[in-house]
Design a protein around this motif. Sequence first.
Motif, PDB file in Angstrom:
ATOM      1  N   SER A   1      78.266  15.766  -9.598  1.00  0.00           N
ATOM      2  CA  SER A   1      77.873  15.763 -11.007  1.00  0.00           C
ATOM      3  C   SER A   1      76.724  16.737 -11.250  1.00  0.00           C
ATOM      4  O   SER A   1      76.688  17.436 -12.273  1.00  0.00           O
ATOM      5  CB  SER A   1      77.409  14.413 -11.530  1.00  0.00           C
ATOM      6  OG  SER A   1      77.701  13.380 -10.718  1.00  0.00           O
ATOM      7  N   MET A   2      75.777  16.835 -10.336  1.00  0.00           N
ATOM      8  CA  MET A   2      74.673  17.784 -10.489  1.00  0.00           C
ATOM      9  C   MET A   2      75.207  19.211 -10.475  1.00  0.00           C
ATOM     10  O   MET A   2      74.763  20.041 -11.264  1.00  0.00           O
ATOM     11  CB  MET A   2      73.631  17.597  -9.373  1.00  0.00           C
ATOM     12  CG  MET A   2      72.761  16.383  -9.556  1.00  0.00           C
ATOM     13  SD  MET A   2      71.838  16.419 -11.105  1.00  0.00           S
ATOM     14  CE  MET A   2      70.741  17.763 -10.801  1.00  0.00           C
TER      15      MET A   2
ATOM     16  N   LEU B   1      74.836  21.826 -13.497  1.00  0.00           N
ATOM     17  CA  LEU B   1      74.223  23.145 -13.335  1.00  0.00           C
ATOM     18  C   LEU B   1      75.193  24.253 -13.743  1.00  0.00           C
ATOM     19  O   LEU B   1      74.787  25.236 -14.376  1.00  0.00           O
ATOM     20  CB  LEU B   1      73.746  23.349 -11.903  1.00  0.00           C
ATOM     21  CG  LEU B   1      72.545  22.484 -11.485  1.00  0.00           C
ATOM     22  CD1 LEU B   1      72.235  22.681 -10.013  1.00  0.00           C
ATOM     23  CD2 LEU B   1      71.322  22.792 -12.324  1.00  0.00           C
TER      24      LEU B   1
END
Length: 194
Positions: free
Chosen positions: A50-51, A55
């Motif tokens: 998810s990060m 990003l």
Amino acid sequence: MAETAAPIAEPELEMNHNEHLVETTEVPAEAHHAEPSALGLAPAGWVGLSMLAFLLILVWKKVPAVITGGLDKKIVEIRQHLDEAKKLRAEAEALRKEYADKIAGAEKDAAAMIEYARHEADAIVAKAEADTEAVIKRRKQMAEDKIAAAQRGAVEELRARAADAAATAARGLIAKGHDAEADKKLVDTAISGL
């Protein structure tokens, strides 16, 4: 990576002092909980994924460019403020120097004015002293003249009185010592002398 969990022990029922049934569970020391997984990823993997997606969305939407653009604008704004502050400081320094020069000039002018006033006061005092001496001399001369005039007047008056007294005394003496016949002789002598 599925892990197998150790079997969980069945709860046992025991009686305690108060005759109530209490359920106790014995957990073996080596047992631990199984982590949930979805599509073969553990929770930490999903957080990482998810990060990474977050990003990538930020890069795709050009958020770093917007952030750097905003920061660049702030930097330009701060530089302008710094330049303006430098300009204001230079103006303030110039004004401070100008006023310091004016103060120094005013102090010189004040010293000159004080010196001029002192000189004028000395001149006024000297003139007043000279005028006072002249007035004193004039008044003294006037007093002496009045005294001399009074003396002359007194002497003249005294002489006039003395002459009057002498004439009166002479008349009295003549009137006593001369009779009509002696007067006749005197008149005849005076006439013959003419």
